[in-house]
Design a protein around this motif. Structure first.
Motif, PDB file in Angstrom:
ATOM      1  N   UNK A   1       0.856  -1.169   0.000  1.00 56.49           N
ATOM      2  CA  UNK A   1       0.000   0.000   0.000  1.00 56.49           C
ATOM      3  C   UNK A   1       0.899   1.228   0.000  1.00 56.49           C
ATOM      4  N   UNK A   2       0.425   2.320  -0.591  1.00 58.69           N
ATOM      5  CA  UNK A   2       1.224   3.536  -0.560  1.00 58.69           C
ATOM      6  C   UNK A   2       1.420   3.964   0.882  1.00 58.69           C
ATOM      7  N   UNK A   3       2.637   4.278   1.221  1.00 57.53           N
ATOM      8  CA  UNK A   3       2.975   4.642   2.592  1.00 57.53           C
ATOM      9  C   UNK A   3       2.529   6.072   2.854  1.00 57.53           C
ATOM     10  N   UNK A   4       1.543   6.254   3.717  1.00 58.45           N
ATOM     11  CA  UNK A   4       0.989   7.573   3.996  1.00 58.45           C
ATOM     12  C   UNK A   4       1.924   8.432   4.837  1.00 58.45           C
ATOM     13  N   UNK A   5       2.873   7.827   5.499  1.00 56.25           N
ATOM     14  CA  UNK A   5       3.742   8.602   6.385  1.00 56.25           C
ATOM     15  C   UNK A   5       4.721   9.486   5.633  1.00 56.25           C
ATOM     16  N   UNK A   6       4.968   9.222   4.349  1.00 57.08           N
ATOM     17  CA  UNK A   6       5.903  10.046   3.601  1.00 57.08           C
ATOM     18  C   UNK A   6       5.236  11.265   2.983  1.00 57.08           C
ATOM     19  N   UNK A   7       3.923  11.265   2.928  1.00 56.35           N
ATOM     20  CA  UNK A   7       3.211  12.366   2.314  1.00 56.35           C
ATOM     21  C   UNK A   7       3.155  13.565   3.252  1.00 56.35           C
ATOM     22  N   UNK A   8       3.544  14.732   2.749  1.00 52.99           N
ATOM     23  CA  UNK A   8       3.508  15.948   3.555  1.00 52.99           C
ATOM     24  C   UNK A   8       2.165  16.650   3.430  1.00 52.99           C
ATOM     25  N   UNK A   9       1.528  16.532   2.280  1.00 55.12           N
ATOM     26  CA  UNK A   9       0.249  17.173   2.049  1.00 55.12           C
ATOM     27  C   UNK A   9      -0.864  16.176   2.350  1.00 55.12           C
ATOM     28  N   UNK A  10      -1.603  16.406   3.406  1.00 51.78           N
ATOM     29  CA  UNK A  10      -2.644  15.467   3.844  1.00 51.78           C
ATOM     30  C   UNK A  10      -3.997  15.744   3.191  1.00 51.78           C
ATOM     31  N   UNK A  11      -4.107  16.791   2.365  1.00 49.58           N
ATOM     32  CA  UNK A  11      -5.373  17.134   1.740  1.00 49.58           C
ATOM     33  C   UNK A  11      -5.876  16.009   0.849  1.00 49.58           C
ATOM     34  N   UNK A  12      -4.993  15.432   0.061  1.00 51.92           N
ATOM     35  CA  UNK A  12      -5.376  14.343  -0.840  1.00 51.92           C
ATOM     36  C   UNK A  12      -5.868  13.148  -0.058  1.00 51.92           C
ATOM     37  N   UNK A  13      -5.149  12.789   0.996  1.00 50.13           N
ATOM     38  CA  UNK A  13      -5.536  11.636   1.809  1.00 50.13           C
ATOM     39  C   UNK A  13      -6.879  11.863   2.499  1.00 50.13           C
ATOM     40  N   UNK A  14      -7.119  13.064   3.004  1.00 42.41           N
ATOM     41  CA  UNK A  14      -8.393  13.374   3.651  1.00 42.41           C
ATOM     42  C   UNK A  14      -9.545  13.289   2.656  1.00 42.41           C
ATOM     43  N   UNK A  15      -9.310  13.779   1.429  1.00 45.69           N
ATOM     44  CA  UNK A  15     -10.343  13.730   0.402  1.00 45.69           C
ATOM     45  C   UNK A  15     -10.662  12.291   0.017  1.00 45.69           C
ATOM     46  N   UNK A  16      -9.631  11.461  -0.145  1.00 46.32           N
ATOM     47  CA  UNK A  16      -9.866  10.050  -0.448  1.00 46.32           C
ATOM     48  C   UNK A  16     -10.641   9.354   0.660  1.00 46.32           C
ATOM     49  N   UNK A  17     -10.325   9.673   1.900  1.00 45.03           N
ATOM     50  CA  UNK A  17     -11.036   9.071   3.026  1.00 45.03           C
ATOM     51  C   UNK A  17     -12.510   9.472   3.006  1.00 45.03           C
ATOM     52  N   UNK A  18     -12.784  10.754   2.738  1.00 49.27           N
ATOM     53  CA  UNK A  18     -14.169  11.224   2.670  1.00 49.27           C
ATOM     54  C   UNK A  18     -14.927  10.536   1.537  1.00 49.27           C
ATOM     55  N   UNK A  19     -14.280  10.395   0.376  1.00 54.86           N
ATOM     56  CA  UNK A  19     -14.928   9.719  -0.751  1.00 54.86           C
ATOM     57  C   UNK A  19     -15.201   8.255  -0.441  1.00 54.86           C
ATOM     58  N   UNK A  20     -14.263   7.593   0.221  1.00 53.65           N
ATOM     59  CA  UNK A  20     -14.450   6.194   0.601  1.00 53.65           C
ATOM     60  C   UNK A  20     -15.633   6.051   1.565  1.00 53.65           C
ATOM     61  N   UNK A  21     -15.686   6.913   2.566  1.00 56.99           N
ATOM     62  CA  UNK A  21     -16.795   6.844   3.535  1.00 56.99           C
ATOM     63  C   UNK A  21     -18.136   7.161   2.881  1.00 56.99           C
ATOM     64  N   UNK A  22     -18.136   8.128   1.969  1.00 58.36           N
ATOM     65  CA  UNK A  22     -19.365   8.468   1.248  1.00 58.36           C
ATOM     66  C   UNK A  22     -19.825   7.301   0.377  1.00 58.36           C
ATOM     67  N   UNK A  23     -18.878   6.638  -0.281  1.00 56.56           N
ATOM     68  CA  UNK A  23     -19.224   5.485  -1.124  1.00 56.56           C
ATOM     69  C   UNK A  23     -19.802   4.361  -0.279  1.00 56.56           C
ATOM     70  N   UNK A  24     -19.215   4.101   0.895  1.00 57.31           N
ATOM     71  CA  UNK A  24     -19.748   3.069   1.775  1.00 57.31           C
ATOM     72  C   UNK A  24     -21.147   3.420   2.264  1.00 57.31           C
ATOM     73  N   UNK A  25     -21.369   4.707   2.547  1.00 58.47           N
ATOM     74  CA  UNK A  25     -22.662   5.148   3.044  1.00 58.47           C
ATOM     75  C   UNK A  25     -23.731   4.986   1.955  1.00 58.47           C
ATOM     76  N   UNK A  26     -23.383   5.317   0.713  1.00 53.33           N
ATOM     77  CA  UNK A  26     -24.332   5.201  -0.381  1.00 53.33           C
ATOM     78  C   UNK A  26     -24.595   3.760  -0.769  1.00 53.33           C
ATOM     79  N   UNK A  27     -23.622   2.889  -0.570  1.00 53.67           N
ATOM     80  CA  UNK A  27     -23.763   1.478  -0.934  1.00 53.67           C
ATOM     81  C   UNK A  27     -24.684   0.747   0.046  1.00 53.67           C
TER      82      UNK A  27
END
Length: 69
Positions: A42-68
């Protein structure tokens, strides 16, 4: 994953085209961006300095689970 800081149009539009460099590193064939992976490939999240992308992916994942449901 770091945002693309160069002007490589292919990576900006389609995303990076990674290939395995060694056991824990991936390199983009187009812009030579290097990304590390963890022990489960899995891509190692600890090396990423910009957390905006990771937060957006998490929100999209949770939204997809909620809609499913």
């Amino acid at each position: 994953m770091k945002p693309t800081t160069n002007n490589d149009f292919t990576c900006l539009v389609f995303g990076h085209n990674y290939q395995k460099l060694n056991t824990s590193k991936l390199i983009c064939k187009n812009c030579n961006t290097i990304t590390c992976t963890d022990e489960y490939d899995n891509l190692d999240a600890s090396i990423s300095k910009d957390k905006t992308f990771e937060k957006t992916l998490k929100k999209l994942f949770l939204l997809k689970r909620k809609l499913a449901s």
